[in-house]
Enzyme design. Structure first.
Site, short mmCIF file in Angstrom:
data_model
loop_
_atom_site.label_atom_id
_atom_site.label_comp_id
_atom_site.label_asym_id
_atom_site.label_seq_id
_atom_site.Cartn_x
_atom_site.Cartn_y
_atom_site.Cartn_z
N HIS A 1 0.88 -1.18 0.00
CA HIS A 1 0.00 0.00 0.00
C HIS A 1 0.92 1.23 0.00
O HIS A 1 1.96 1.22 0.66
CB HIS A 1 -0.85 0.08 1.28
CG HIS A 1 -2.10 -0.75 1.27
ND1 HIS A 1 -2.51 -1.48 2.37
CD2 HIS A 1 -3.06 -0.93 0.31
CE1 HIS A 1 -3.65 -2.08 2.08
NE2 HIS A 1 -4.01 -1.77 0.85
N CYS B 1 -2.14 2.81 9.00
CA CYS B 1 -3.19 1.88 8.58
C CYS B 1 -4.39 1.94 9.51
O CYS B 1 -5.51 1.68 9.09
CB CYS B 1 -2.65 0.45 8.58
SG CYS B 1 -1.30 0.16 7.46
N1 ARG Z 1 -3.83 -7.20 6.46
C1 ARG Z 1 -4.21 -5.98 5.81
C2 ARG Z 1 -4.16 -6.16 4.31
O1 ARG Z 1 -3.28 -6.83 3.83
C3 ARG Z 1 -3.31 -4.86 6.26
C4 ARG Z 1 -3.74 -3.52 5.73
C5 ARG Z 1 -2.79 -2.41 6.08
N2 ARG Z 1 -3.35 -1.17 5.77
C6 ARG Z 1 -2.72 -0.13 5.20
N3 ARG Z 1 -3.34 0.98 5.08
N4 ARG Z 1 -1.51 -0.25 4.71
O2 ARG Z 1 -4.97 -5.63 3.59
#
Ligand code: ARG
Length: 284
Positions: free
Chosen positions: A177, A277
């Site tokens: 991300h 996150c």
């Molecule tokens: N386990 C989640 C996923 O893989 C973690 C999300 C992390 N969020 C972020 N904004 N980077 O989607």
């Protein structure tokens, strides 16, 4: 940057009060694997995740933020990562459409919350994971793609918000991300400089070249700090809430006149997420 310039910049850093949405990790666990950080075979401790999250929540309240909460839903262990719930700007919430079915129901859950809380909502057409991939810097939206959000969602952003949207291509699966690879330190809203920090190796060559050209004074973080998701931080323009283990990033922030505040979210790191996150900014 010379010492005099650093001091001058430091004295002009102005915190602005933020409104954010968070989700208590009451149902947090790692039961599937959709990023390299997740190991469903390893145990997780939900009560520790809640205690650590509460320290982040407390830190935001202490900074004077307006913190809103969305009810966690059973069976959605990743719902704690509120940043993925949508993107909110000008009072308009563009909903998320998740890449993996495991997180699918989070999209409508967040969209319902936005509608019930006075935001104009826009149903998403393309796959996009909200503020996980979309970051506002000044009047420009930096938009990640490569692992989660589809580049077509960047066109939706342009049409909804009528802002410049710059597509940045992510290439390292551990930094899937945009908010794991790039931090907005000063969005320029308080009249300060637009400032960012990023991890160069997370970006494709043309995206990296654009970042280097556009933000020549950006902070570059090292691999150790990136490995604890140090970039996954939240700044109010002066105070920057970061992973407490990101010690070199902390040093660099201090040298630039920011006030880093360390929080340990080790349990939530097991899901591949950190401070940012867990935080969705609500901009009216
Ligand atoms: N386990 C989640 C996923 O893989 C973690 C999300 C992390 N969020 C972020 N904004 N980077 O989607």
């Amino acid at each position: 940057m010379t010492i005099t310039e650093t001091a001058a910049t430091a004295s002009t850093r102005v915190p602005t009060r933020r409104t954010v949405l968070m989700c208590r990790p009451e149902h947090f666990t790692v039961s599937y694997r959709i990023n390299p950080w997740m190991h469903p075979e390893d145990p997780t401790d939900t009560s520790l995740a809640v205690r650590q999250w509460e320290l982040l929540h407390r830190a935001y309240l202490d900074l004077g933020f307006d913190v809103r909460l969305i009810d966690p839903a059973e069976g959605l262990p990743d719902m704690v990562y509120a940043a993925n719930g949508g993107f909110v700007l000008d009072g308009i919430a563009y909903g998320a459409r998740f890449q993996y079915p495991e997180r699918g129901p989070e999209g409508p859950a967040y969209l319902d919350w936005f509608a019930a809380n006075g935001f104009e909502v826009r149903e998403p057409v393309s796959v996009n994971e909200g503020e996980g991939d979309f970051l506002l810097v000044g009047d420009r939206i930096l938009a990640g793609t490569g692992f989660r959000s589809d580049a077509a969602s960047h066109d939706e952003l342009r049409a909804i918000y009528r802002r410049e949207v710059v597509t940045l291509r992510l290439v390292d699966p551990s930094f899937y991300h945009l908010d794991t690879a790039l931090a907005v330190l000063d969005p320029g809203l308080s009249g300060g400089d637009e400032n960012i920090a990023y991890l160069p190796k997370a970006f494709a060559p043309e995206s990296l070249a654009w970042l280097q050209r556009t933000y020549p004074d950006a902070i570059l973080v090292n691999d150790d700090d990136a490995a604890v998701l140090g970039l996954n931080s939240f700044s109010d323009g002066y105070n920057v809430v970061i992973a407490s283990r990101a010690t070199d990033f902390e040093r660099q922030l201090r040298a630039r006149g920011y006030n880093p505040i360390g929080v340990d979210l080790s349990e939530l790191l097991l899901g591949g997420g950190g401070v940012k996150c867990c935080t969705l900014e609500l901009r009216s």
